[in-house]
Design a protein around this motif. Structure first.
Motif, short mmCIF file in Angstrom:
data_model
loop_
_atom_site.label_atom_id
_atom_site.label_comp_id
_atom_site.label_asym_id
_atom_site.label_seq_id
_atom_site.Cartn_x
_atom_site.Cartn_y
_atom_site.Cartn_z
N GLY A 168 0.83 -1.22 -0.09
CA GLY A 168 0.02 0.05 -0.04
C GLY A 168 0.83 1.34 -0.01
N ARG A 169 1.57 1.46 -1.14
CA ARG A 169 2.56 2.53 -1.30
C ARG A 169 1.88 3.89 -0.98
NH1 ARG A 169 5.68 2.59 -6.37
NH2 ARG A 169 3.75 2.23 -7.22
N THR A 170 0.74 4.16 -1.39
CA THR A 170 0.13 5.55 -1.35
C THR A 170 -0.34 5.84 0.36
OG1 THR A 170 -0.73 5.67 -3.48
CG2 THR A 170 -1.76 7.13 -1.85
N TYR A 171 -0.85 4.79 0.80
CA TYR A 171 -1.39 4.96 2.19
C TYR A 171 -0.09 4.90 3.21
CZ TYR A 171 -5.86 3.78 0.50
OH TYR A 171 -6.80 3.87 -0.46
N TYR A 172 1.11 3.91 2.81
CA TYR A 172 2.14 3.99 3.54
C TYR A 172 2.63 5.32 3.81
CZ TYR A 172 6.42 2.26 5.92
OH TYR A 172 7.43 2.20 6.72
N LEU A 173 2.81 6.18 2.48
CA LEU A 173 3.35 7.45 2.60
C LEU A 173 2.67 8.26 3.38
CD1 LEU A 173 5.19 9.67 1.21
CD2 LEU A 173 3.71 9.54 -0.49
N ALA A 174 1.37 8.21 3.40
CA ALA A 174 0.57 9.12 4.14
C ALA A 174 0.62 8.91 5.81
CB ALA A 174 -0.99 9.06 3.57
N THR A 175 0.82 7.76 5.90
CA THR A 175 1.03 7.10 7.44
C THR A 175 2.18 7.77 8.08
OG1 THR A 175 2.14 5.18 6.84
CG2 THR A 175 -0.27 5.23 7.22
N ARG A 176 3.20 8.22 7.26
CA ARG A 176 4.41 8.91 7.91
C ARG A 176 4.34 10.13 8.26
NH1 ARG A 176 9.00 6.39 5.76
NH2 ARG A 176 10.12 7.59 7.14
N LEU A 177 3.05 10.77 8.09
CA LEU A 177 2.92 12.09 8.67
C LEU A 177 1.78 11.90 9.96
CD1 LEU A 177 1.88 14.25 5.02
CD2 LEU A 177 4.07 14.14 6.60
N LEU A 178 1.52 10.83 10.25
CA LEU A 178 0.67 10.66 11.33
C LEU A 178 1.60 10.56 12.52
CD1 LEU A 178 -2.01 8.01 9.98
CD2 LEU A 178 -2.03 10.75 10.17
N SER A 179 1.01 10.50 13.62
CA SER A 179 1.66 10.41 14.93
C SER A 179 2.34 8.99 15.15
CB SER A 179 0.75 10.55 16.22
OG SER A 179 -0.10 9.81 16.39
N ALA A 180 3.09 8.77 16.14
CA ALA A 180 3.58 7.46 16.32
C ALA A 180 2.77 6.44 16.95
CB ALA A 180 4.94 7.64 17.37
N GLU A 181 1.78 6.98 17.66
CA GLU A 181 0.44 6.19 18.25
C GLU A 181 -0.34 5.81 16.86
OE1 GLU A 181 -3.04 6.06 21.52
OE2 GLU A 181 -2.24 8.12 20.73
N GLN A 182 -0.76 6.69 15.97
CA GLN A 182 -1.80 6.31 15.03
C GLN A 182 -1.06 5.40 14.07
OE1 GLN A 182 -2.00 10.43 14.27
NE2 GLN A 182 -4.12 10.69 14.93
N ARG A 183 0.04 5.29 13.52
CA ARG A 183 0.68 4.88 12.43
C ARG A 183 0.39 3.28 12.54
NH1 ARG A 183 4.93 8.59 12.72
NH2 ARG A 183 6.11 7.19 13.95
N PRO A 184 0.93 2.74 13.61
CA PRO A 184 0.89 1.32 13.70
C PRO A 184 -0.97 0.80 13.72
CG PRO A 184 1.87 2.23 15.49
CD PRO A 184 1.46 3.18 15.02
N ALA A 185 -1.62 1.45 14.22
CA ALA A 185 -3.24 1.26 13.81
C ALA A 185 -3.60 1.51 12.64
CB ALA A 185 -3.99 2.26 14.78
N VAL A 186 -3.19 2.18 11.89
CA VAL A 186 -3.56 2.36 10.26
C VAL A 186 -2.96 1.13 9.63
CG1 VAL A 186 -3.16 3.52 8.26
CG2 VAL A 186 -3.69 4.91 10.37
N HIS A 187 -1.66 0.80 9.96
CA HIS A 187 -1.08 -0.45 9.39
C HIS A 187 -1.70 -1.69 9.80
CE1 HIS A 187 3.07 1.90 9.63
NE2 HIS A 187 2.44 2.29 8.71
N ALA A 188 -2.14 -1.67 10.97
CA ALA A 188 -3.24 -3.04 11.40
C ALA A 188 -4.42 -3.06 10.42
CB ALA A 188 -3.37 -2.69 12.82
#
Length: 329
Positions: free
Chosen positions: A29-49
């Motif tokens: 999910g390259r597009t979504y993964y790029l976007a998650t780099r701008l989220l907080s450290a707490e939010q990123r793992p949740a979006v990945h899950a």
């Protein structure tokens, strides 16, 4: 909802589960993964899950190579739902009748669902969004009573996208957070999910035909003289007929309306996450630009947004939040 499964997991096991989800998001999910780099450290793992779970379930109905002795996709989807309902039911409460007892679960299920269960509990995500998602996936499973591989109208297509796309947006919303009542942001979150999905359908017409699926409304295509036979001919010859070009132009306009309708809802999100969502919307909507730049040649080449353009759009989305994500050329 019970998170008892995660209370039994040691921190190292849970950390490895989230790491697996992050690797899945980075790989697929390259597009979504790029976007998650701008989220907080707490939010990123949740979006990945959330992404890893959606990808795993999507693969159940899409990946070839099953042997005749293996359970069909519908049975595996039933097993997934039963396992989730069992894990998420309050102690002493049985899953609802009709979800089917587990017979087979996908590779990596335990780790991905461990991270997912932690995410659902941590952010109070409504489990109903996952049941809707699984029902839409059953619509993709040839052995399911819900199966369909053609859509007569946009209304029918939206029924599919309600679970496969809008539900994903609603799963993400509690993770992203809002500045006001969550319910106020839900229509825009659902619309953005639909916008992403319709973009996929327009880009992947040929790939879907290879799987005997058409995710475009037949009545909208017919208005331009396009039917299933013409789409198959274009795919076979790798040449886009003028009638198909006109139909794609029309459907791209509908798609852009979805992005525009969703855009004001970004301002209802927590300020920290807005740049990431703008980035995802801008980069994904740019696929429509690429389809146009390629002369609507969706059968001979895949519309891909180059990395340098992705980065430029990401910077622009972060700095120019008031600009809609995509405008007609």
């Amino acid at each position: 909802m019970s998170a008892g499964t995660n209370r039994c997991a040691d921190p190292g096991t849970l950390r490895r589960a989230y790491l697996r989800c992050r690797r899945t998001a980075a790989a697929h999910g390259r597009t979504y993964y790029l976007a998650t780099r701008l989220l907080s450290a707490e939010q990123r793992p949740a979006v990945h899950a959330l992404y890893a779970f959606a990808r795993m379930v999507d693969d159940i109905v899409d990946l070839p190579g099953r042997t005749p002795s293996d359970p069909g996709p519908a049975a595996v989807l039933d097993s997934v739902e039963y396992a989730l309902r069992t894990a998420w039911s309050p102690p002493g409460e049985n899953p609802p009748i009709g979800t089917g007892r587990p017979a087979s679960l996908p590779t990596g299920f335990d780790e991905i669902v461990l991270a997912l269960t932690d995410t659902v509990a941590r952010f109070a995500i409504d489990p109903r969004h996952f049941w809707l998602f699984l029902d839409s996936m059953r619509m993709d499973a040839a052995d399911s009573p819900l199966f369909r591989n053609r859509y007569p109208s946009m209304t029918a297509l939206y029924e599919y996208m309600r679970g496969s796309a809008a539900a994903i947006g609603l799963q993400l919303l509690p993770v992203l957070g809002t500045t006001g009542p969550r319910a106020a942001a839900e229509p825009a979150a659902a619309a953005l999910g639909n916008a992403f999905q319709l973009t996929n359908f327009l880009r992947d017409i040929g790939e879907d035909l290879d799987r005997d699926r058409i995710y475009l409304p037949a009545d909208e295509l017919a208005a331009f003289g396009v039917d299933e036979q013409l789409l198959a001919h274009c795919h076979r010859t790798r040449h886009t007929d003028q009638r198909v070009r006109r139909a794609l132009r029309h459907l791209i306009a509908i798609n852009r309306d979805l992005y525009r309708g969703a855009h004001p809802g970004i301002e209802l999100l927590s300020p920290r996450v807005r740049p990431g969502i703008r980035t995802a919307a801008a980069v994904y909507a740019a696929i429509l630009d690429r389809i146009e730049e390629n002369g609507y040649d969706v059968f001979a080449r895949r519309a891909v947004v180059p990395n340098h353009r992705r980065l430029r759009l990401a910077a622009g989305a972060a700095l120019l939040g008031e600009r809609p994500p995509s405008t007609p050329h």
